[in-house]
Design a protein around this motif. Structure first.
Motif, PDB file in Angstrom:
ATOM      1  N   PRO A  43     -62.287  37.457  -7.141  1.00 34.76           N
ATOM      2  CA  PRO A  43     -61.344  36.452  -7.647  1.00 34.76           C
ATOM      3  C   PRO A  43     -61.558  36.189  -9.133  1.00 34.76           C
ATOM      4  O   PRO A  43     -62.688  35.969  -9.585  1.00 34.76           O
ATOM      5  CB  PRO A  43     -61.687  35.219  -6.812  1.00 34.76           C
ATOM      6  N   GLY A  44     -60.463  36.243  -9.890  1.00 28.83           N
ATOM      7  CA  GLY A  44     -60.527  35.965 -11.318  1.00 28.83           C
ATOM      8  C   GLY A  44     -61.098  37.076 -12.165  1.00 28.83           C
ATOM      9  O   GLY A  44     -61.287  36.904 -13.372  1.00 28.83           O
ATOM     10  N   LYS A  45     -61.356  38.231 -11.550  1.00 31.79           N
ATOM     11  CA  LYS A  45     -61.940  39.345 -12.295  1.00 31.79           C
ATOM     12  C   LYS A  45     -61.046  40.575 -12.200  1.00 31.79           C
ATOM     13  O   LYS A  45     -60.183  40.674 -11.332  1.00 31.79           O
ATOM     14  CB  LYS A  45     -63.336  39.673 -11.760  1.00 31.79           C
ATOM     15  N   GLN A  46     -61.291  41.513 -13.117  1.00 28.70           N
ATOM     16  CA  GLN A  46     -60.536  42.758 -13.094  1.00 28.70           C
ATOM     17  C   GLN A  46     -61.065  43.678 -12.001  1.00 28.70           C
ATOM     18  O   GLN A  46     -62.228  43.592 -11.587  1.00 28.70           O
ATOM     19  CB  GLN A  46     -60.653  43.460 -14.451  1.00 28.70           C
ATOM     20  N   ARG A  47     -60.196  44.566 -11.543  1.00 30.41           N
ATOM     21  CA  ARG A  47     -60.611  45.561 -10.571  1.00 30.41           C
ATOM     22  C   ARG A  47     -61.618  46.498 -11.235  1.00 30.41           C
ATOM     23  O   ARG A  47     -61.428  46.913 -12.377  1.00 30.41           O
ATOM     24  CB  ARG A  47     -59.409  46.345 -10.068  1.00 30.41           C
ATOM     25  N   GLU A  48     -62.687  46.818 -10.505  1.00 30.52           N
ATOM     26  CA  GLU A  48     -63.736  47.653 -11.071  1.00 30.52           C
ATOM     27  C   GLU A  48     -64.122  48.768 -10.113  1.00 30.52           C
ATOM     28  O   GLU A  48     -64.011  48.635  -8.894  1.00 30.52           O
ATOM     29  CB  GLU A  48     -64.979  46.813 -11.395  1.00 30.52           C
ATOM     30  N   LEU A  49     -64.616  49.849 -10.706  1.00 31.55           N
ATOM     31  CA  LEU A  49     -65.069  50.982  -9.914  1.00 31.55           C
ATOM     32  C   LEU A  49     -66.322  50.612  -9.133  1.00 31.55           C
ATOM     33  O   LEU A  49     -67.225  49.960  -9.667  1.00 31.55           O
ATOM     34  CB  LEU A  49     -65.356  52.176 -10.835  1.00 31.55           C
ATOM     35  N   VAL A  50     -66.370  51.044  -7.876  1.00 35.93           N
ATOM     36  CA  VAL A  50     -67.587  50.909  -7.081  1.00 35.93           C
ATOM     37  C   VAL A  50     -68.253  52.272  -6.959  1.00 35.93           C
ATOM     38  O   VAL A  50     -69.383  52.470  -7.391  1.00 35.93           O
ATOM     39  CB  VAL A  50     -67.276  50.330  -5.690  1.00 35.93           C
ATOM     40  N   SER A  52     -71.065  56.154  -9.358  1.00 39.19           N
ATOM     41  CA  SER A  52     -71.089  54.788  -8.848  1.00 39.19           C
ATOM     42  C   SER A  52     -71.453  53.821  -9.963  1.00 39.19           C
ATOM     43  O   SER A  52     -72.071  54.195 -10.959  1.00 39.19           O
ATOM     44  CB  SER A  52     -72.066  54.653  -7.684  1.00 39.19           C
ATOM     45  N   ALA A  53     -71.063  52.571  -9.760  1.00 42.82           N
ATOM     46  CA  ALA A  53     -71.378  51.525 -10.729  1.00 42.82           C
ATOM     47  C   ALA A  53     -72.881  51.245 -10.721  1.00 42.82           C
ATOM     48  O   ALA A  53     -73.529  51.328  -9.680  1.00 42.82           O
ATOM     49  CB  ALA A  53     -70.611  50.258 -10.380  1.00 42.82           C
ATOM     50  N   ASP A  54     -73.408  50.898 -11.871  1.00 43.77           N
ATOM     51  CA  ASP A  54     -74.838  50.587 -11.963  1.00 43.77           C
ATOM     52  C   ASP A  54     -75.220  49.443 -11.030  1.00 43.77           C
ATOM     53  O   ASP A  54     -76.328  49.427 -10.481  1.00 43.77           O
ATOM     54  CB  ASP A  54     -75.200  50.201 -13.407  1.00 43.77           C
TER      55      ASP A  54
END
Length: 116
Positions: free
Chosen positions: A41-48, A59-61
């Protein structure tokens, strides 16, 4: 048109585990990339985590050492095993595919909530 259907989300306590699955309506072998993104919520979509058609993974750190992506080419599924979950992992998790012609497809998302 490609359909991606996620399953496996839910509520889990911190330190717990969940396994997400994404069923694709076409082969996941001859593609550019398939994998998982998330949006809190309230954040941008990010790679997992993603896996290429050749089998390379990224993968994300923030999830390294805790999450693992895998695929079943015969079943056209991509899975995300999530261990040692933290409250900051709470998000809607989306399955993603990019074809060899760079068309992007998204699933509808599955909610993961990590809370005691």
């Amino acid at each position: 048109q490609v359909q991606l259907v996620e399953s496996g989300g839910g509520l889990v306590q911190p330190g717990g585990s969940l396994r997400l699955s994404c069923a694709a309506s076409r082969s996941i072998f001859r593609i550019n990339t398939v994998g998982w993104y998330r949006q809190a919520p309230g954040k941008q979509r990010e790679l997992v985590a993603t896996i290429t058609g050749a089998g390379g993974t990224n993968s994300a750190d923030s999830v390294k050492g805790r999450f693992a992506i895998s695929r079943d080419i015969a079943e056209n599924t991509v899975n995300l095993q999530m261990n040692n979950l933290k409250p900051e992992d709470t998000a809607v998790y989306y399955c993603y595919m990019r074809t060899l012609t760079h068309l992007d497809y998204w699933g509808q998302g599955t909610q993961v909530t990590v809370s005691s």
